[in-house]
Design an enzyme around this catalytic site. Structure first.
Site, PDB file in Angstrom:
ATOM      1  N   LYS A 125     -11.027  -2.775 -10.601  1.00  0.00           N
ATOM      2  CA  LYS A 125     -10.780  -1.372 -10.236  1.00  0.00           C
ATOM      3  C   LYS A 125     -12.111  -0.727  -9.887  1.00  0.00           C
ATOM      4  CE  LYS A 125      -7.272   1.507 -10.062  1.00  0.00           C
ATOM      5  NZ  LYS A 125      -5.844   1.207  -9.928  1.00  0.00           N
ATOM      6  N   ASP A 165      -5.724   4.314  -4.739  1.00  0.00           N
ATOM      7  CA  ASP A 165      -5.238   4.822  -6.035  1.00  0.00           C
ATOM      8  C   ASP A 165      -5.334   6.345  -5.886  1.00  0.00           C
ATOM      9  OD1 ASP A 165      -4.573   3.738  -8.962  1.00  0.00           O
ATOM     10  OD2 ASP A 165      -5.810   5.510  -9.262  1.00  0.00           O
TER      11      ASP A 165
END
Ligand code: NDP
Ligand code: 2IT
Length: 451
Positions: A125, A165
């Site tokens: 991430k 995201d």
């Protein structure tokens, strides 16, 4: 103390400031105690201690200029958590709250989520504390280029494949990919969520929201229920929330709420497909605030409150809850109110939206509770399908990708139930998701020896 408790204590001490990361590690590891008992070889090989440490975490400076020439510096992150079963894979988040704790929690969750998808993807991430709100298109472009100016050296189609995201959607992926292509002089599947014209996959924009609805439908079916005529509370108004609204409406339900970080809208009539189009245009093109929805359709709007506060305070009856905004949005008291107001199923479109106290309430009440790493895995799964299409240099039809997505969500649902039952916790999706995801990654790590 067990090896699991030792590992949790070590993380709590070493990463004292990283509250979200501690929360994610504790939630996962506490369910893995039986795996340690059944697999002493995992304990001997230090798997539990190794799986909570990222392979590497990169932090970098992102300098960029406002339209008026003022210089700003933001922090950039990429945490490459685990690549035992495939290249690091996971989104980028641009939001002022981003810090190392949040990126590490998201990267850690991604490891187990990606393992559940059946596709060969490790977990990672990244993101920045950059706030895209109120920025011009040019400012967004300059920021994305400055971000990629450093990120490019850490990623690659076979190494690490970022995606979107919170705060990173089609526009940002376009700028990020365009700059990567420019400085690397290559056109590869290094990012997913790309536009259709340059290697993107049909259904990727819809995939997380649709997948969450498909997963919830599977959960409901275990109790002889479905979406037909049900009242659904959805939080958020971004990518995941929009397509969750669209899919549950197609399945015959009435979506009655959406929110952004400033307000919640309640539309008792249901967010019809026409209203959903308005919402998409408002959020994706005009980048406006949710209260414009309330103004346009003359519905109540609660400023400064999230969906779950409003449901509790207004006593709104709901059958199904799909939290699709952000982490820790459902508190204990709001979970109690949801259950009291008739909610029978919670499926998480967002990552870790329920606090540990809220999860306890859902589980004690014996309602269906599907954790994010299973329920929202359709997004990254379809990213995996985008990677496959890029490798094949082909593109599949909308129907084909949607079909594969549905098969994957069914398979994740079954893996969760099978693992839960195998470990003596029938019907417990938390134990099931954590155990099934963990076992795949742990076995791969064992195969490699100590690396
Ligand atoms: P978007 O940026 O598209 O939308 C996020 C939405 O949530 C916005 O409406 C935002 O409001 C709202 N929101 C953010 N923070 C808060 C808050 N503190 N209180 C109330 N509302 C808030 O992001 P996504 O839809 O992509 O992501 C939503 C969630 O889903 C995240 O948890 C993400 O990690 C998760 N997820 C996303 C996937 C994807 O493919 N995109 C895949 C799997 C999970 P505002 O506009 O005011 O900021
Ligand atoms: O949390 C997530 O799974 C995502 N933001 C999607 C990641 C991806 O690589 O598609």
């Amino acid at each position: 103390m067990s090896v699991i408790q030792d590992t949790i204590a070590r993380i709590n001490q070493l990463d004292m400031e990283q509250k979200e990361f501690q929360q994610a590690v504790t939630e996962v590891l506490e369910t893995l105690e039986p795996t340690a008992q059944r697999h002493p070889e995992f304990v001997k090989a230090g798997i539990y201690d190794r799986i909570v440490e990222p392979e590497r975490a990169v932090m970098f400076r992102v300098p960029w200029k406002e339209d008026n020439g003022q210089v700003h510096v933001n922090r950039g992150y990429r945490v490459q958590f685990n690549n035992a079963i495939g290249p690091f894979k996971g989104g980028l988040r641009f939001h002022p709250s981003v810090n190392l704790s949040i990126i590490k929690f998201l990267g850690f969750e991604q490891v187990f989520k990606n393992a559940l998808t059946t596709l060969p993807m490790g977990g990672g991430k990244g993101g920045s504390d950059f706030d895209p709100k109120g920025k011009s298109d040019d400012e967004i472009m300059r920021f994305c280029q400055a971000f990629m100016r450093e990120l490019f050296r850490h990623i690659g189609a076979e190494t690490d494949v970022p995606a979107g995201d919170i705060g990173v959607g089609a526009r940002e992926i376009g700028y990020l990919y365009g700059y990567y292509k420019k400085i690397r002089n290559e056109h590869t599947g290094v990012l997913t969520g790309k536009g259709l014209e340059y290697g993107g996959s049909l259904i990727r924009p819809e995939a997380t929201g649709y997948g969450t609805a498909y997963f919830a439908a599977e959960m409901l079916a275990t109790r002889g229920l479905d979406f037909k005529d049900k009242v659904v509370a959805i939080s958020g108004a971004g990518n995941v929330a929009q397509y969750a609204v669209e899919k549950v409406t197609q399945l015959g339900a009435r979506a009655v709420t959406v929110c952004d970080s400033s307000a919640t809208v309640v539309d008792e009539q249901g967010i019809s497909s026409e209203k959903c189009c308005f919402l998409m245009d408002l959020k994706n093109n005009r980048r406006g605030r949710i209260k414009e929805y309330a103004e346009k359709y003359d519905t109540p709007c609660f400023e400064g409150e999230n969906v779950w506060d409003v449901i509790r305070k207004q006593g709104i009856k709901v059958d199904i809850a799909l939290p699709c905004a952000t982490q820790n949005e459902i508190s204990r008291e709001n979970a109690i109110a949801l259950v009291e107001n008739g909610c029978r199923c919670v499926a998480e479109g967002a990552n870790m939206p329920s606090t540990p106290e809220a999860i306890k309430i859902f589980q004690e009440s014996n309602i269906l509770y599907g954790p994010g790493k299973a329920a929202n895995a359709g997004g990254v799964a379809t990213s995996g399908l985008e990677m496959s299409q890029n490798s094949l240099k082909m593109s599949w039809t909308r129907e084909e990708v949607d079909q594969r997505l549905q098969i994957i969500m069914k398979s994740i649902h079954k893996s969760c139930l099978d693992a839960a039952e195998a470990y003596g916790r029938k019907g417990d999706y938390v134990v099931g998701a954590n155990t099934a995801g963990f076992m795949k990654v742990a076995k791969a790590m064992m195969a490699y020896g100590l690396v």
